[in-house]
Design a protein around this motif. Structure first.
Motif, mmCIF file in Angstrom:
data_model
loop_
_atom_site.group_PDB
_atom_site.id
_atom_site.type_symbol
_atom_site.label_atom_id
_atom_site.label_comp_id
_atom_site.label_asym_id
_atom_site.label_seq_id
_atom_site.Cartn_x
_atom_site.Cartn_y
_atom_site.Cartn_z
ATOM 1 N N SER A 71 44.938 13.501 1.732
ATOM 2 C CA SER A 71 45.535 12.166 1.761
ATOM 3 C C SER A 71 46.891 12.202 1.055
ATOM 4 C CB SER A 71 44.593 11.119 1.166
ATOM 5 O OG SER A 71 44.399 11.324 -0.199
ATOM 6 N N GLU A 75 50.399 11.250 2.875
ATOM 7 C CA GLU A 75 51.353 10.303 2.301
ATOM 8 C C GLU A 75 52.758 10.888 2.222
ATOM 9 O OE1 GLU A 75 50.211 7.497 -0.750
ATOM 10 O OE2 GLU A 75 51.746 8.356 -2.049
ATOM 11 N N ARG A 94 38.629 17.252 11.892
ATOM 12 C CA ARG A 94 37.245 17.414 11.448
ATOM 13 C C ARG A 94 36.831 18.880 11.461
ATOM 14 N NH1 ARG A 94 38.107 13.051 14.304
ATOM 15 N NH2 ARG A 94 37.042 11.082 13.936
ATOM 16 N N VAL B 65 48.685 5.811 1.279
ATOM 17 C CA VAL B 65 47.577 6.601 1.805
ATOM 18 C C VAL B 65 46.833 7.299 0.674
ATOM 19 C CG1 VAL B 65 46.891 8.379 3.435
ATOM 20 C CG2 VAL B 65 48.933 7.025 3.868
ATOM 21 N N ALA B 66 47.565 7.751 -0.315
ATOM 22 C CA ALA B 66 46.952 8.542 -1.384
ATOM 23 C C ALA B 66 46.263 7.658 -2.407
ATOM 24 C CB ALA B 66 48.002 9.429 -2.051
ATOM 25 N N PRO B 68 42.551 6.223 -2.905
ATOM 26 C CA PRO B 68 41.251 6.555 -2.301
ATOM 27 C C PRO B 68 40.670 5.418 -1.470
ATOM 28 C CG PRO B 68 41.300 7.167 -4.628
ATOM 29 C CD PRO B 68 42.565 6.417 -4.356
ATOM 30 N N SER B 71 42.660 5.537 1.811
ATOM 31 C CA SER B 71 42.494 6.753 2.601
ATOM 32 C C SER B 71 41.144 6.714 3.322
ATOM 33 C CB SER B 71 42.659 8.011 1.757
ATOM 34 O OG SER B 71 41.644 8.120 0.807
ATOM 35 N N GLU B 72 40.165 6.074 2.689
ATOM 36 C CA GLU B 72 38.889 5.945 3.387
ATOM 37 C C GLU B 72 39.027 4.977 4.570
ATOM 38 O OE1 GLU B 72 34.505 5.294 1.857
ATOM 39 O OE2 GLU B 72 35.761 6.027 0.227
ATOM 40 N N VAL B 74 41.746 4.469 6.302
ATOM 41 C CA VAL B 74 42.483 5.187 7.345
ATOM 42 C C VAL B 74 41.538 6.104 8.111
ATOM 43 C CG1 VAL B 74 44.259 6.915 7.792
ATOM 44 C CG2 VAL B 74 44.688 5.108 6.127
ATOM 45 N N GLU B 75 40.736 6.829 7.370
ATOM 46 C CA GLU B 75 39.833 7.761 8.044
ATOM 47 C C GLU B 75 38.908 7.043 9.014
ATOM 48 O OE1 GLU B 75 38.312 11.267 6.098
ATOM 49 O OE2 GLU B 75 36.279 10.529 6.469
ATOM 50 N N GLU B 78 40.739 5.750 12.103
ATOM 51 C CA GLU B 78 41.000 6.826 13.050
ATOM 52 C C GLU B 78 39.739 7.199 13.817
ATOM 53 O OE1 GLU B 78 42.132 11.003 14.420
ATOM 54 O OE2 GLU B 78 40.418 10.408 13.203
ATOM 55 N N ASN B 79 38.636 7.280 13.085
ATOM 56 C CA ASN B 79 37.347 7.555 13.726
ATOM 57 C C ASN B 79 37.073 6.623 14.886
ATOM 58 O OD1 ASN B 79 35.980 9.654 12.592
ATOM 59 N ND2 ASN B 79 35.247 8.474 10.852
ATOM 60 N N GLN B 272 34.783 9.034 -5.040
ATOM 61 C CA GLN B 272 34.720 9.949 -6.183
ATOM 62 C C GLN B 272 33.909 9.418 -7.353
ATOM 63 O OE1 GLN B 272 37.557 9.088 -4.657
ATOM 64 N NE2 GLN B 272 38.490 10.967 -3.894
ATOM 65 N N ARG B 288 34.163 0.946 5.232
ATOM 66 C CA ARG B 288 34.071 1.511 6.578
ATOM 67 C C ARG B 288 33.585 0.481 7.585
ATOM 68 N NH1 ARG B 288 34.855 7.176 6.849
ATOM 69 N NH2 ARG B 288 35.214 7.995 4.770
#
Lengths: 332, 332
Positions: A71, A75, A94, B65-66, B68, B71-72, B74-75, B78-79, B272, B288
């Motif tokens: 990430s 960025e 992935r 993005v950086a 956490p 970034s989750e 974003v992930e 995208e999924n 984390q 999510r």
DNA sequence: TTGAAAGCGCTAACAA
DNA sequence: TTGTTAGCGCTTTCAA
């Protein structure tokens, strides 16, 4: 655009010239600009892309976004791209060759101007396609054998592992375990081993614990296994920080203390680990510099219209010593 | 495409029909497909986009993005997009209205099919533009007053803060400090206050510490300030987990222990914090699910060709109790 | 079901 | 410097 041209009493081409900042006589410019303002005209970049074949868009492949290492890379890549007037098309691989290939074909069909691939897992098999791509491709954070056909911006992972190993060795640690994401991170492990071997000490295969999961839980499990296998353990090297966080937990849960009883050294220096308790000693990976150099390499190629200079750039990792490591307790 | 048509002995249109999976007589289909294979033909999606006005691309705005949390998001975005055959154009707003506007115009000129905006900082001022956009727009993780003109998928932040407050109150904490990213997170603080107010207890302005930096170092500084202001402190609520991590450090550095002396409760449940020492008690944000629902809302609008259903969806936050919180020590 | 023609909005190439 | 012409590769329209 035709409307603007009509209103300003000029040809479409002149409007085009104004929009793309080419030389136009000042009075024409003014006329066109007022017409643009009055009509609220916005150029259609898709049409421009079709005509010019370039999209001002760069693709980025990362294995996962919700991984602190990547990430940060994402960025920084976006930062640099925006600074150059480019867009970011983000795709996650992935670690899966099929996803990677599908995304690659998609990017090609969309005529991105360039592609940056971060991380090598699941990408190796697509290398031939990457080499043949119609646009510049560069690789970064590449740990496996770097292909000679594509530019690579990375670090010397083996040396980075060596830095961690030399540090632990010099502190006097002898009962060391490695918890690792294998086989992906074997260069890091190799470097660590070399550091100990330099001193005639060997890291046995039985001291290396492969993680089945690539998250803190995996680090916890591997750390627990390592402690059980050798209760005299004085240091653990984790091949990346997320595993190290899990390893710290395994040590604490076992009733030992970090770093008093067991030292922990991580890898990557993701932004969080400087602030946790105890602050993690780790190998600092210059991620942002890497992202920057890789993107700029690509954009130079795009701007010049020539293939990217095929170089292997290895940035220097450094060791950042914090609170999770110390000399082993003197064995009374 | 013309080449393929010529080779297969059909019109361009037929090739187009084959490529886009329309009804074609089986033998024609076979002929065309072999021609495609022989010539290695790949359709040009830019040309298609110019013609159809749709790009199979969705924009996503995040502050950073950086982080956490994002970034989750974003992930997951995208999924979901990949699952529906869409691409992700990622832009960071840096909480800056100017960046936001520039990106917005760019996306409009590229005719993205839809835009998802995550986080409200620096975006409020662009709301009129968002409403007027030529494509569907949705908001998520929106903490300020939600505009009624755009669909929003978020959580009830005030209630989330209330959950944290009620928990601490019921444990018996009375000397509580709040470290917060203000004014952005005021709803969370308001909820916490309401929980205490329900019991006739007030959280004073002097117990609320605004962070000057939005990272662990900011949390550390605010936590240290809070401990200095009230050494009798028994609990700290941090309005997001990254601050909480810094707060834990400030407590430990002051010689106190978590949770024995001071409890810490965070917010977001980034991946984390379940693994750090001590594992953080926090308000779990269903990121999510949020991302998924928001994207699907947008894609439904894209597919149907109608504006998105203008709903306010509030997902339910929950409290996840881990090791960083406990009842206050009985004051002997 | 298939074919021919037109045009999406822009820019490259050339002519005026 | 500006205007004209053509065409990027595809899909839509309409006719066969």
């Amino acid at each position: 655009m035709a409307e603007v041209a009509a209103r300003a009493g000029v040809a479409k081409q002149t409007v085009s010239n104004v929009v793309s900042g080419k030389k136009v006589r000042p009075e024409t410019l003014a006329k066109v600009n007022t017409a643009i303002a009055e009509l609220g005209y916005k150029p259609n970049l898709v049409a421009r892309s079709l005509r010019t074949g370039s999209t001002s868009t760069v693709g980025l492949f990362v294995p996962r976004v919700a991984n602190p290492f990547y990430s940060e890379v994402v960025e920084e890549v976006e930062n640099v791209l925006v600074g150059h007037g480019y867009n970011l098309l983000l795709a996650t691989t992935r670690d899966d060759p099929d996803y990677t290939r599908a995304h690659l074909e998609n990017l090609a069909a969309r005529s991105v101007d360039a592609l940056l691939v971060a991380g090598d897992n699941g990408v190796e098999q697509q290398l031939p396609m990457l080499v043949d791509a119609a646009f510049p491709v560069a690789l970064c954070a590449w740990e496996g054998d770097a292909p000679t056909t594509l530019p690579v911006v990375s670090i010397d992972y083996e040396h980075a592992g060596f830095l961690a190993g030399r540090y632990l060795r010099d502190l006097g640690h002898r009962n060391v375990a490695v918890i690792a994401d294998l086989p992906a991170h074997s260069p890091r492990v190799r470097g660590l081993r070399r550091a100990f071997a330099d001193d005639g000490l060997a890291i046995d295969d039985r001291q290396v614990f492969a993680c089945t999961r690539d998250d803190a839980a995996g680090g916890f499990a591997a750390g627990s296994a390592a402690l059980e296998a050798d209760p005299e353990l004085t240091a653990i090297f984790a091949t990346h920080d997320v595993l190290a966080v899990g390893a710290i937990e395994s040590v604490v849960r076992s009733g030992r203390r970090v770093p008093d009883d067991v030292s922990i050294v991580g890898f990557d220096d993701i932004s969080q680990v400087g602030q946790i308790q105890p602050a993690l000693t780790t190998v600092t990976f210059p991620k942002r510099e890497m992202a920057q150099q890789a993107v700029e390499l690509l954009l130079r190629a795009v701007d010049s219209g020539r293939p990217p200079t095929n170089v292997l750039t290895l940035l220097r990792p450094t060791l950042t010593i914090r609170d999770s490591s110390a000399a082993p307790r003197a064995t009374g």
